[in-house]
Design an enzyme around this catalytic site. Structure first.
Site, PDB file in Angstrom:
ATOM      1  N   GLU A 126      26.106  44.887  46.096  1.00 25.42           N
ATOM      2  CA  GLU A 126      24.815  44.321  46.507  1.00 25.42           C
ATOM      3  C   GLU A 126      24.467  43.215  45.516  1.00 25.42           C
ATOM      4  O   GLU A 126      25.122  43.090  44.464  1.00 25.42           O
ATOM      5  CB  GLU A 126      23.731  45.412  46.473  1.00 25.42           C
ATOM      6  CG  GLU A 126      24.007  46.532  47.462  1.00 25.42           C
ATOM      7  CD  GLU A 126      23.002  47.684  47.367  1.00 25.42           C
ATOM      8  OE1 GLU A 126      22.008  47.560  46.618  1.00 25.42           O
ATOM      9  OE2 GLU A 126      23.231  48.699  48.050  1.00 25.42           O
ATOM     10  N   ARG A 274      61.591  16.040  40.611  1.00 25.86           N
ATOM     11  CA  ARG A 274      60.888  14.945  39.948  1.00 25.86           C
ATOM     12  C   ARG A 274      61.634  14.530  38.669  1.00 25.86           C
ATOM     13  O   ARG A 274      61.940  15.381  37.832  1.00 25.86           O
ATOM     14  CB  ARG A 274      59.481  15.431  39.598  1.00 25.86           C
ATOM     15  CG  ARG A 274      58.696  14.514  38.729  1.00 25.86           C
ATOM     16  CD  ARG A 274      58.116  13.378  39.524  1.00 25.86           C
ATOM     17  NE  ARG A 274      57.142  12.617  38.766  1.00 25.86           N
ATOM     18  CZ  ARG A 274      56.746  11.423  39.113  1.00 25.86           C
ATOM     19  NH1 ARG A 274      57.237  10.842  40.194  1.00 25.86           N
ATOM     20  NH2 ARG A 274      55.846  10.788  38.396  1.00 25.86           N
ATOM     21  N   GLN A 285      62.385  20.072  27.608  1.00 28.11           N
ATOM     22  CA  GLN A 285      62.192  21.400  26.996  1.00 28.11           C
ATOM     23  C   GLN A 285      60.814  21.998  27.247  1.00 28.11           C
ATOM     24  O   GLN A 285      60.682  23.203  27.473  1.00 28.11           O
ATOM     25  CB  GLN A 285      62.433  21.326  25.488  1.00 28.11           C
ATOM     26  CG  GLN A 285      63.896  21.465  25.150  1.00 28.11           C
ATOM     27  CD  GLN A 285      64.131  21.564  23.649  1.00 28.11           C
ATOM     28  OE1 GLN A 285      63.241  21.296  22.846  1.00 28.11           O
ATOM     29  NE2 GLN A 285      65.325  21.927  23.263  1.00 28.11           N
ATOM     30  N   GLN A 347      49.779  21.885  36.168  1.00 27.01           N
ATOM     31  CA  GLN A 347      50.169  21.043  35.033  1.00 27.01           C
ATOM     32  C   GLN A 347      51.577  20.466  35.226  1.00 27.01           C
ATOM     33  O   GLN A 347      51.828  19.302  34.941  1.00 27.01           O
ATOM     34  CB  GLN A 347      50.107  21.887  33.740  1.00 27.01           C
ATOM     35  CG  GLN A 347      50.187  21.085  32.469  1.00 27.01           C
ATOM     36  CD  GLN A 347      48.969  20.172  32.266  1.00 27.01           C
ATOM     37  OE1 GLN A 347      47.907  20.422  32.829  1.00 27.01           O
ATOM     38  NE2 GLN A 347      49.143  19.111  31.508  1.00 27.01           N
ATOM     39  N   GLY A 350      51.440  17.728  37.552  1.00 24.35           N
ATOM     40  CA  GLY A 350      50.644  16.599  37.064  1.00 24.35           C
ATOM     41  C   GLY A 350      49.628  16.156  38.113  1.00 24.35           C
ATOM     42  O   GLY A 350      49.012  16.984  38.772  1.00 24.35           O
ATOM     43  N   GLU A 374      36.959  43.300  43.414  1.00 26.29           N
ATOM     44  CA  GLU A 374      37.425  44.692  43.303  1.00 26.29           C
ATOM     45  C   GLU A 374      37.440  45.156  41.854  1.00 26.29           C
ATOM     46  O   GLU A 374      38.340  45.863  41.401  1.00 26.29           O
ATOM     47  CB  GLU A 374      38.752  44.897  44.027  1.00 26.29           C
ATOM     48  CG  GLU A 374      38.569  44.657  45.520  1.00 26.29           C
ATOM     49  CD  GLU A 374      39.598  45.301  46.411  1.00 26.29           C
ATOM     50  OE1 GLU A 374      40.322  46.200  45.968  1.00 26.29           O
ATOM     51  OE2 GLU A 374      39.654  44.888  47.588  1.00 26.29           O
TER      52      GLU A 374
HETATM   53  N1  COS Z   1      37.960  58.419  41.446  1.00 26.87           N
HETATM   54  C1  COS Z   1      37.112  59.385  41.880  1.00 26.87           C
HETATM   55  N2  COS Z   1      35.898  59.613  41.312  1.00 26.87           N
HETATM   56  C2  COS Z   1      35.544  58.827  40.269  1.00 26.87           C
HETATM   57  C3  COS Z   1      36.372  57.815  39.763  1.00 26.87           C
HETATM   58  C4  COS Z   1      37.630  57.630  40.388  1.00 26.87           C
HETATM   59  N3  COS Z   1      38.465  56.680  39.979  1.00 26.87           N
HETATM   60  N4  COS Z   1      35.760  57.205  38.735  1.00 26.87           N
HETATM   61  C5  COS Z   1      34.576  57.818  38.588  1.00 26.87           C
HETATM   62  N5  COS Z   1      34.449  58.814  39.507  1.00 26.87           N
HETATM   63  C6  COS Z   1      33.316  59.731  39.674  1.00 26.87           C
HETATM   64  C7  COS Z   1      33.041  60.460  38.361  1.00 26.87           C
HETATM   65  O1  COS Z   1      33.832  61.616  38.276  1.00 26.87           O
HETATM   66  C8  COS Z   1      31.576  60.774  38.509  1.00 26.87           C
HETATM   67  O2  COS Z   1      31.436  61.893  39.375  1.00 26.87           O
HETATM   68  P1  COS Z   1      30.185  62.917  39.395  1.00 26.87           P
HETATM   69  O3  COS Z   1      29.488  62.632  40.663  1.00 26.87           O
HETATM   70  O4  COS Z   1      30.805  64.240  39.400  1.00 26.87           O
HETATM   71  O5  COS Z   1      29.327  62.630  38.204  1.00 26.87           O
HETATM   72  C9  COS Z   1      31.017  59.556  39.215  1.00 26.87           C
HETATM   73  O6  COS Z   1      32.129  58.965  39.927  1.00 26.87           O
HETATM   74  C10 COS Z   1      30.393  58.531  38.297  1.00 26.87           C
HETATM   75  O7  COS Z   1      31.395  58.128  37.368  1.00 26.87           O
HETATM   76  P2  COS Z   1      31.053  57.219  36.103  1.00 26.87           P
HETATM   77  O8  COS Z   1      29.950  57.877  35.320  1.00 26.87           O
HETATM   78  O9  COS Z   1      32.328  56.901  35.420  1.00 26.87           O
HETATM   79  O10 COS Z   1      30.423  55.932  36.773  1.00 26.87           O
HETATM   80  P3  COS Z   1      29.993  54.577  36.108  1.00 26.87           P
HETATM   81  O11 COS Z   1      28.734  54.111  36.741  1.00 26.87           O
HETATM   82  O12 COS Z   1      30.003  54.678  34.611  1.00 26.87           O
HETATM   83  O13 COS Z   1      31.196  53.603  36.594  1.00 26.87           O
HETATM   84  C11 COS Z   1      32.562  51.640  36.508  1.00 26.87           C
HETATM   85  C12 COS Z   1      31.557  52.548  35.815  1.00 26.87           C
HETATM   86  C13 COS Z   1      32.454  50.304  35.798  1.00 26.87           C
HETATM   87  C14 COS Z   1      33.975  52.198  36.337  1.00 26.87           C
HETATM   88  C15 COS Z   1      32.282  51.496  38.020  1.00 26.87           C
HETATM   89  O14 COS Z   1      30.916  51.189  38.214  1.00 26.87           O
HETATM   90  C16 COS Z   1      33.101  50.413  38.654  1.00 26.87           C
HETATM   91  O15 COS Z   1      34.297  50.575  38.940  1.00 26.87           O
HETATM   92  N6  COS Z   1      32.473  49.231  38.891  1.00 26.87           N
HETATM   93  C17 COS Z   1      33.115  48.129  39.565  1.00 26.87           C
HETATM   94  C18 COS Z   1      32.863  48.240  41.016  1.00 26.87           C
HETATM   95  C19 COS Z   1      33.741  47.279  41.768  1.00 26.87           C
HETATM   96  O16 COS Z   1      34.939  47.214  41.588  1.00 26.87           O
HETATM   97  N7  COS Z   1      33.085  46.519  42.651  1.00 26.87           N
HETATM   98  C20 COS Z   1      33.755  45.609  43.496  1.00 26.87           C
HETATM   99  C21 COS Z   1      33.855  46.193  44.856  1.00 26.87           C
HETATM  100  S1  COS Z   1      34.594  45.123  45.979  1.00 26.87           S
HETATM  101  S2  COS Z   1      33.052  44.825  47.184  1.00 26.87           S
END
Ligand code: COS
Length: 390
Positions: A126, A274, A285, A347, A350, A374
């Site tokens: 979002e 080229r 090199q 690069q 060029g 992602e």
């Molecule tokens: N697989 C399954 N569950 C997962 C997981 C994984 N890889 N990683 C975390 N979880 C679960 C945890 O176990 C936890 O579960 P509970 O509900 O039991 O508490 C929950 O998810 C929250 O985990 P965590 O506290 O690690 O969450 P955070 O908010 O600290 O997450 C990151 C931090 C940065 C890792 C996360 O927000 C992230 O990946 N952000 C990027 C998002 C992204 O890639 N966006 C682009 C999308 S493309 S539109």
């Protein structure tokens, strides 16, 4: 330990390479200039059945091993990174997520449609919740009679946003006991269709690269979603979202690998054709060193991408540990490799590399997003850092 492709993997690579080299190039420049999604090209691609590789056969799919999935994305990105990400989101973030987390009813209703070529998307981010995904504010409330959910809010950065018919979309159930208690509390994964009442595709982003891939906002205004369209259960959405990203980040890594490969091949060809100071520039090199470094980094990225695919298939999908670290390492290294190689390729060419006459200009613009979406490279380091605690 083996480092060669199986006969099937080789066959898939050749098939996709042939498609990518014949069907995609004639329209690439026009689609890139005008931000037109590859809809007609997608229709031609459906002939191969590769849109169903993450869907079980009983639902109309055509499963292949996970390294083959990476090979397909790599080969598409080597020519057209926009087509590659459209495919990657369809098979990875959407179809695979329903395959892994859907119940029989959901799988029977949606997987055959995705296997037949209706486009899938995934909507987590979002305006104020990209990297900090748990901060999402889209709300979901079950209707009084329990027949449907009502979703409100706005999602952003949705790949295939306008083209998709089927979305895996995340919102917070405001009546869930964890809502407002845990940061990600109440996060719920819904299967949403573009045709649902209250669902509108909003602004399409005007982007630096992957311009033939549509990236849109989605507006949910009292959007009615059937009660039976929740994946697993209310409140389970954040884990599903993170798991989907663990799977699909390998796809983005494969996209980065393909971009690097495409840019490298263009630079290599140019460097041998080229001539300056009486010899091909490949024999000077400094250019030789660039080309050698490009080839080495690409090989290293390829090993990480295939290793992560292998870990996904042989560990996680067999009930073993998560492959979060391997996926993030692959995405981090391959994304950086895409950017580094594409920049070097410009690069090497060029002035010519700076023009639209050669594909490296487009690869250079397309590469940047592999360090952002992602999960940014910074997020990948957070995931890796958490996984390497003593
Ligand atoms: N697989 C399954 N569950 C997962 C997981 C994984 N890889 N990683 C975390 N979880 C679960 C945890 O176990 C936890 O579960 P509970 O509900 O039991 O508490 C929950 O998810 C929250 O985990 P965590 O506290 O690690 O969450 P955070 O908010 O600290 O997450 C990151 C931090 C940065 C890792 C996360 O927000 C992230 O990946 N952000 C990027 C998002 C992204 O890639 N966006 C682009 C999308 S493309 S539109």
């Amino acid at each position: 330990m083996q480092f060669h492709e199986t006969d099937e993997q080789q066959m898939i690579r050749e098939l996709v390479r042939d498609f990518a080299e014949t069907v995609l190039p004639p329209t690439i420049e026009h689609r890139d200039n005008n931000q037109i999604p590859p809809a007609a090209e997608w229709q031609e691609f459906l002939d191969f059945g590769l849109q169903g590789i993450t869907i079980p056969e009983e639902y109309g799919g055509n499963p292949v091993d996970d390294i083959s999935e990476a090979i397909i994305i790599e080969e598409l990105a080597r020519v057209d990174p926009s087509f590659a990400v459209m495919y990657c989101v369809h098979v990875g973030l959407c179809s695979k997520t329903i395959t892994l987390h859907g119940n029989d009813d959901q799988k029977s209703r949606y997987l055959p449609r995705l296997a037949a070529g209706e486009v899938g998307a995934y909507s987590l981010s979002e305006a104020g919740a990209g990297t900090d995904a748990a901060a999402m504010t889209c709300k979901a409330k079950l209707s009084d009679d329990g027949s449907h959910w009502v979703l409100n809010g706005e999602k952003m950065w949705v790949t295939n946003g306008a083209q998709a018919q089927i979305y895996v979309l995340f919102a917070k159930d405001v009546d869930h006991p964890d809502y407002g208690v845990k940061k990600h509390g109440g996060s719920t994964a819904f299967i949403v269709e573009q045709s649902y009442e209250g669902f509108t595709v909003g602004k399409k982003e005007d982007k630096l690269g992957i311009r033939s891939s549509d990236t849109c906002t989605l507006i949910l205004e009292n959007c009615k979603v059937p009660a039976e369209n929740v994946l697993k259960a209310p409140g389970k959405g954040f884990g599903i979202a993170m798991n989907a990203l663990d799977n699909s980040r390998i796809g983005i890594a494969a996209q980065g690998l393909g971009i690097a490969q495409g840019a490298f091949e263009a630079a290599l060809k140019f460097a041998h054709e080229r001539e300056t100071f009486g010899k091909p520039i490949a024999h000077h090199q400094m250019i030789t060193a660039y080309l050698a470094d490009m080839a080495t980094r690409i090989d290293a990225a390829r090993l990480l991408v295939y290793k992560a695919s292998w870990a996904k298939q042989n560990h996680y999908e067999n009930g073993g540990p998560r492959h979060s670290k391997e996926a993030s390492m692959a995405k981090l290294f391959a994304g950086d490799t895409a950017m580094w190689v594409a920049e070097r390729a410009v690069q090497v060419l060029g002035g010519y590399g700076y023009t639209k006459e050669f594909p490296v200009e487009r690869f250079f613009r397309d590469a940047k997003i592999t360090q952002i979406y992602e999960g940014t490279q910074e997020v990948q380091r957070i995931v890796i850092g958490r996984a390497i605690q003593p």
